[in-house]
Design a protein around this motif. Sequence first.
Motif: not given
Length: 378
Positions: A205-212
């Motif tokens: 979730n953390e990676y995906m949020h930073k990616f977006m």
Amino acid sequence: MTATPSTKLQLLEPENIQNLARINGPCVTIKVPGFHPGESAGTRAALLRQLAQKAAADLGEFSRSRSAAEAAKALDNLVRSVDEGHGGPGLTLFCAPGMEAAYLTPQVTEQTTVGNHFHLVPVIRVAMAAHDICILGLSQKRVRAWRATASGVTEVPLPAGVPASLEAAGGYDRPDHTLENRSPSAATAKRGIRFGTMSDHDDANEYMHKFMLLVAQGIRNAFRNVPVFLVGVREDLQEFRNAAKDATVFDAEWHTNPEHCSLAEVEAHARAAANHEYYKQAEAIAREVIGGKNPVMIDAMEILAAAREGRVHQVFIAEQAADTAERPPESGVHKGEDVLNLAAVEALSKGAEVWTFPGSSLAAVGLAGSPIAAMPRY
């Protein structure tokens, strides 16, 4: 407003609609749908010539005056100037005595109309809906971007700062605090146990949020003031919306794998989303008017008379409705002309707002039995 050969056609804009509404006829309006080279249906040029021949015949029946002959000449000149290829986006031709113009009008359907005024109702939405759109395809494996303009859709390089994938954004670098170890207990002898301060799910979730966040920032910097249409799976698109709260993002989405989208599919869905935004705005304005304290007119002839005198502020019309019933001579309506279109033309020429809706009635705003409504000026 005269078209010349080799002139690059421009998109129909709201100010063009108002100018066209002020022109008296005989007027010829020809709508030619978009064509892609190689389609089995033929070519846009062939259809254009066919529709022009029909319009010339209809013009001869409408009037045999000198002004009609001038309109026919303008039509011939205009067809020659734009008949230069086998394919292309939709366009609409407008011809009157001493006047000829052609505009790009995506998503129009085939139609030829002759009357005392141009047939504008079907293209009001085309002029008003967003035509410059950023289309963003989102998935963890690949990010794609397209730009929609009046002349079509093209895929564009990702703007600076936009990672091409979750992996490119560093999404697969595991932090040190998530480790794997073995436990000697019987219950876990054959599998590993993860322990640490964060779970894999939290990491993802953390990676995906930073990616977006990176994607949203890059898109915002590159496409300022341009609305965004999203393509991808629902979960990924929602994550982008959470990261891009200050961006203008269409409500409508296309839920599919963005890696396998054709340009034609992307354009069709993006244009439909732009139409949805236009209709949403029209519905919001109409509901506010209809739900207000002041009475609303719904009789077409009453609205037409008020529009001619500049007494209407806003007009709402169902796009697929047509009123061609005969009217009394004193009404000033030529036999066979669309009264709803005349009301729109008169309102536009006097500076009123005209909004259109899909369908044959205004059921979306509580007027299922009426194809037209208007708010008078007070």
